[in-house]
Design an enzyme around this catalytic site. Structure first.
Site, short mmCIF file in Angstrom:
data_model
loop_
_atom_site.label_atom_id
_atom_site.label_comp_id
_atom_site.label_asym_id
_atom_site.label_seq_id
_atom_site.Cartn_x
_atom_site.Cartn_y
_atom_site.Cartn_z
N ASP A 75 4.69 0.53 -1.70
CA ASP A 75 5.49 0.64 -0.57
C ASP A 75 5.99 -0.83 -0.01
O ASP A 75 5.02 -1.54 -0.34
CB ASP A 75 5.60 1.42 0.44
CG ASP A 75 4.13 1.26 1.24
OD1 ASP A 75 3.35 0.92 0.61
OD2 ASP A 75 4.07 1.43 2.29
N GLU A 132 1.69 3.21 2.38
CA GLU A 132 0.52 2.55 2.81
C GLU A 132 0.99 2.04 4.23
O GLU A 132 0.00 2.28 5.24
CB GLU A 132 -0.08 1.68 1.74
CG GLU A 132 -1.78 1.19 2.44
CD GLU A 132 -1.71 0.11 3.51
OE1 GLU A 132 -2.27 0.16 4.62
OE2 GLU A 132 -0.56 -0.80 3.54
#
Length: 393
Positions: A75, A132
């Site tokens: 991400d 994350e």
């Protein structure tokens, strides 16, 4: 192992990912890109949609069942990139300001070499994790079977570190990265006309007093030998220039390495907020969330990680006694499932993480792959099944 074509292909992958960032649980195009690359490598055992947009690919060689997992995060952050690079983010307000594009590329490169060359006897799981940055992705993957249905005996992960020389590695046994707790305090007062403060209970003034008193939590309630940080990161109110605020809010972040410290911070915060609010004739609501847990490296897995790093980076470039840091990492959730270790690879002289000018250093791709490869081949040696490898530790 690392032909010029392979190195250039990894750069191209990384630049593509950097140009097309996606926020947590929105990594649909990223997941498709990763899946397509894995399929091109001939890896057939690929499970998608794990934890929303996560991927777990499995590669088997030989007859052993011992399983090692390697993890990369996918991400991006909600930051507007200002690097002006040719492959700069094509999405305003989104960028890979933490290097997850590089981490994903390193794991893809590792998968490509292991798929084509083998050199191990056992099972490797390549874990591509979503979300994350806000601490939810690994928990979501676990809920979808990572660690249970998709089990493993050990797990390893890495992150780039600005300021650490490219080709360097560092980690430590035990507590390595801190937990993160988030808090929100809502102050309820009694607003009114700005010219008549004596008729009001000013939520803004009360909130400012609470902010000041929160600074005493660490200095007066936590043992100085224990690491703790309490930071107010956002404050707001009714936002009417000629009216005294009837409501205000405070948000912030706490870091620590110990659950007992977290509980002490929360207890003290609630007492301080209630007390200050009462003194101002206001009342408060306190929400305290534990977002990230401390990252605790397993002692034996850390030894294996350092042994692999000595081969991949050279002993002079490896530090097994890195300082603890308050920053948090979602990989900590995986270490609740199986023994493992997390380490930092050098990103050289780059902008800091989470900075609009940050860029992952392409020169760090090959060193990262070398470490992952050495971990797999040392923990899953290519030997006949009757030759038993030593158990962890």
């Amino acid at each position: 192992m690392f032909s010029e074509n392979m190195t250039e292909m990894m750069r191209n992958w990384r630049h593509h990912l950097h140009r097309n960032p996606e926020f947590g649980f929105e990594e649909t195009a990223t997941a498709q890109f990763v899946t397509e690359r894995l399929q091109e490598m001939g890896i057939k055992d690929i499970e998608t949609g794990i934890g929303g947009t996560g991927i777990v690919a499995t590669l088997r060689r030989g007859d052993r069942r011992r399983t090692i997992a390697l993890r990369a995060d996918m991400d991006c952050l909600r930051i507007n990139e200002t690097t002006n690079l040719p492959y700069s983010s094509s999405k305003p307000g989104l960028m890979h300001a933490c290097g997850h594009d590089g981490h994903t590329t390193i794991l893809l490169g590792t998968a490509a070499i292991l798929a084509s060359e083998g050199g191990f006897n056992g099972v490797v799981r390549f874990v591509f994790q979503p979300a994350e940055e806000w601490g939810q992705g690994m928990k979501a993957m676990v809920r979808d079977g990572l660690g249970s249905r998709l089990s493993f005996d050990e797990i390893y992960g890495l992150h780039n570190m600005p300021g650490l020389a490219v080709g360097s590695f560092e980690t430590r046994v035990g507590p390595f990265m801190g937990a993160e707790d988030g808090f929100r305090i809502i102050v309820h007062g009694g607003g009114g006309h700005a010219s008549r403060p004596h008729e009001c209970q000013d939520a803004i003034v009360c909130a400012c007093s609470i902010v000041s008193e929160l600074q005493t939590i660490v200095s007066r309630s936590i043992n100085p030998a224990e690491l703790a940080v309490v930071s107010v990161t956002s404050i707001g109110g009714d936002n009417i220039t000629n009216a005294i605020a009837s409501e205000a809010w405070i948000e912030g972040d706490c870091r620590h390495f110990d659950t007992a410290v977290s509980q002490r911070i929360e207890k003290t915060m609630r007492r301080v907020a209630d007390g200050v609010a009462a003194a101002h004739g206001c009342r408060v609501e306190v929400t305290y969330d534990r977002v990230f847990i401390p990252l605790l490296n397993d002692v034996h897995a850390t030894e294996h990680a350092l042994n692999a790093a000595n081969v991949a980076f050279g002993p002079k470039n490896v530090n097994g006694d890195a300082p603890r840091m308050g920053a948090s990492e979602d990989f900590a959730q995986a270490l609740k499932i199986a023994p493992g270790a997390f380490g930092f690879i050098g990103n050289g002289d780059s902008a800091p993480l989470h900075n609009p000018k940050f860029d992952f250093n392409d020169e760090a791709l090959v060193p990262g792959v070398r470490w992952f490869l050495e971990l797999i081949r040392s923990r899953l040696p290519d030997e006949p099944s009757e030759t038993r490898m030593s158990p962890p530790g």
